[in-house]
Design an enzyme around this catalytic site. Sequence first.
Site, mmCIF file in Angstrom:
data_model
loop_
_atom_site.group_PDB
_atom_site.id
_atom_site.type_symbol
_atom_site.label_atom_id
_atom_site.label_comp_id
_atom_site.label_asym_id
_atom_site.label_seq_id
_atom_site.Cartn_x
_atom_site.Cartn_y
_atom_site.Cartn_z
ATOM 1 N N LYS A 137 0.874 -1.188 0.000
ATOM 2 C CA LYS A 137 0.000 0.000 0.000
ATOM 3 C C LYS A 137 0.901 1.223 0.000
ATOM 4 C CE LYS A 137 -4.380 1.156 0.182
ATOM 5 N NZ LYS A 137 -5.584 0.468 -0.309
ATOM 6 N N GLY A 176 -5.425 2.476 -7.431
ATOM 7 C CA GLY A 176 -6.035 3.643 -6.779
ATOM 8 C C GLY A 176 -6.551 3.318 -5.388
ATOM 9 N N ASP A 177 -6.928 4.339 -4.667
ATOM 10 C CA ASP A 177 -7.607 4.233 -3.370
ATOM 11 C C ASP A 177 -8.201 5.620 -3.139
ATOM 12 O OD1 ASP A 177 -7.908 2.405 -0.838
ATOM 13 O OD2 ASP A 177 -7.261 4.287 0.012
ATOM 14 N N ASN A 251 -15.735 6.329 -5.356
ATOM 15 C CA ASN A 251 -15.764 5.179 -6.253
ATOM 16 C C ASN A 251 -16.543 4.001 -5.659
ATOM 17 O OD1 ASN A 251 -14.191 2.410 -6.711
ATOM 18 N ND2 ASN A 251 -14.226 3.531 -8.618
ATOM 19 N N SER A 396 -8.231 -6.000 -10.273
ATOM 20 C CA SER A 396 -6.889 -5.523 -10.627
ATOM 21 C C SER A 396 -6.035 -6.709 -11.060
ATOM 22 C CB SER A 396 -6.222 -4.845 -9.428
ATOM 23 O OG SER A 396 -6.641 -3.510 -9.308
#
Length: 464
Positions: A137, A176-177, A251, A396
Site C-alpha cells: 500500500k 487507486g484508493d 468510487n 486488478s
Amino acid sequence: MAVMTPPGIKVPGDYIESVMISVKAKNPAEPEFHQAVQEVLDSLRLALAKHPEYQSVHLLERVVEPERVLMFRVPWFDDQGNVQVNRGFRIEMNSAIGPYKGGLRFHPSVNLGILKFLAFEQVFKNSLTTLPMGGGKGGSDFDPKGKSDNEVMRFCQSFMTELQRHIGPDTDVPAGDIGVGGREIGFLFGQYKRLRNEFTGVLTGKGLGWGGSLIRPEATGYGCVYFADEMLKTRKDKLEGKLCLVSGSGNVSQYTIEKLLDFGAKPVTVSDSNGVIYDPDGIDREKLAWVMDLKNVKRGRIRDYADKYKKAIFMPTDIKLEHNPLWNVKADCAFPSATQNEITAKDAANLLKNGCKLVAEGANMPSTLEATKMFLDAKILYGPAKAANAGGVATSGLEMSQNSQRLSWTREEVDNRLHKIMIAIHQTCYETAEKYGTPGNLVNGANIGGFLKVANAMLDQGLV
Ligand code: NDP
C-alpha cells in the site's frame, strides 16, 4: 478436543500476546496498525492451536514486519509558482504469494501507521482472492481536493519520479484508493512510461484505451454487493426490497449503489467528509448519475444534493457528536464505503437498535474493534472488509492477466469472473469459520483463510 502444545512452545494466547506487545513497542503512535494486527491475531489464536509449526519459525513476528518501507520527499510547484513539499510512502508488506499489490491513497490524513494497517490487511485480502498477489500500500499526505488538474499532474509526476525505481509489473503494482482515481492513475502511468521507456502493466485502474480492464472502476462496489448477496443466501434471504445505508460518495459508494439498484434494493444515504444526505425516496439511477457527475466531473460537495432533490435532508458533519447520524437511519443493511473507523461502538448500537441485519464493508476497516465485536455478538450478517471489498483488487489481478496476455476481455467476462471470485471468497470465509469452531464468524473465516496460504508459502520459502 484439547490441543497439545509441544515443549518450548507457548500456548497460542501467550504467544499472540507477546507478539502484540512487541508490535506496539516497535510501532509507537500507529493505532490503526495496532488495531488491524490485533483483529487478525485474535482470530489466529484458533489456527495456531492446530499449527504449532508457525510459532517455532516465528511466523507471526515475520508477518507483522513489512518486507520494505519506502518514505520519500515529493516536491512540486503549485499554480502560483510556490514550492510545496509532501511526503510519499510505499509499504511493501509481503511478497510470499506474488508481487506486492495494493492501492495508493492521497489524503491529508495519510501517515505511516495508516498505510501499514492498509498494507497488512491487503496481504490477507489478496490471498483470499485466490490470485497470485502479495500485499502493499502507499500514498501521500497530498490533498487533491481544491487543486487544479495541472497541480495534480505536477504532484503525480514528482511522486512517480521517485516511486518508479521501486515498482514494476513483476515487482510491485500499485492501484487507486481514496483520492486516486482514473485521473491520477493516468498522470502516474504517463510519468512511469516516460522515465522507464516501457509500456507495461505497472499500475492497475488504467484507462480503457491504454491497458485498463472493463469493470475495474465498478469492481469494489459490485463485489461488495455480490458478497452481501451471498451472506443473505445463507439465511434464505435476498437484497430485493431492502433499505440500505451507504456512506461516502466516491468510487466504492457509487458502484455499491448501482449494484444495489440492480438487485432491487433501495439505497437511501450518501455522504462525504462535510456531511450526510438522507433521501427517504431512495437514490435511483437518475440521482446516482447526478452524484457521479457531481463527484467525478465537477468535484463538488454532497450537500448540493439537497438543493437539487428537495425531499432529501442534509446533515452537516458535527465533530462534537460521537456518532454519525447516517448510521442512525432505520434500515436493513449497511454498506460503509468511506474510510477507516467510521462506525464506532455508538454507531453500531444505533444500527442494531434500528434492526440492521447486515453490514458489508466496502471501506477498509470501517468498524472499530468494539463495533466489530458488537456485530459478531448480535450474530447479524457481518462481512469484514478484507473479504467483502476484495473485488477491487481481484479485478486488478484480472487487469494484470489481460496486460500479460495483451488481450482485453469483455465486460460480461470480467463481471462473471468477479462474481465467481466473490462467491468463492464468501465460501472460503464461511467454511473456514465453521472448520475452526466459530460458524458464521466471517471475521475469523477471512483472517484464518487469508493467513494460511501466506503462512504456508512463507514456510516453503525459508527464512527470507
Ligand atoms: P474515493 O476517494 O473515491 O471516495 C472516498 C469517499 O469517502 C469520499 O466520499 C470521501 O469524502 C469520503 N471520505 C474519505 N475520507 C474521509 C474521512 N476521513 N471522513 C469522512 N469521509 C471521508 O475513495 P474510494 O471510494 O476508492 O475508497 C473508499 C474506501 O474504500 C476506502 O476505505 C478505501 O481504502 C476502500 N477501498 C477502495 C478500493 C477501490 O478499489 N477504490 C478497494 C478496496 C477498498 P470527501 O470527498 O469529502 O473526502
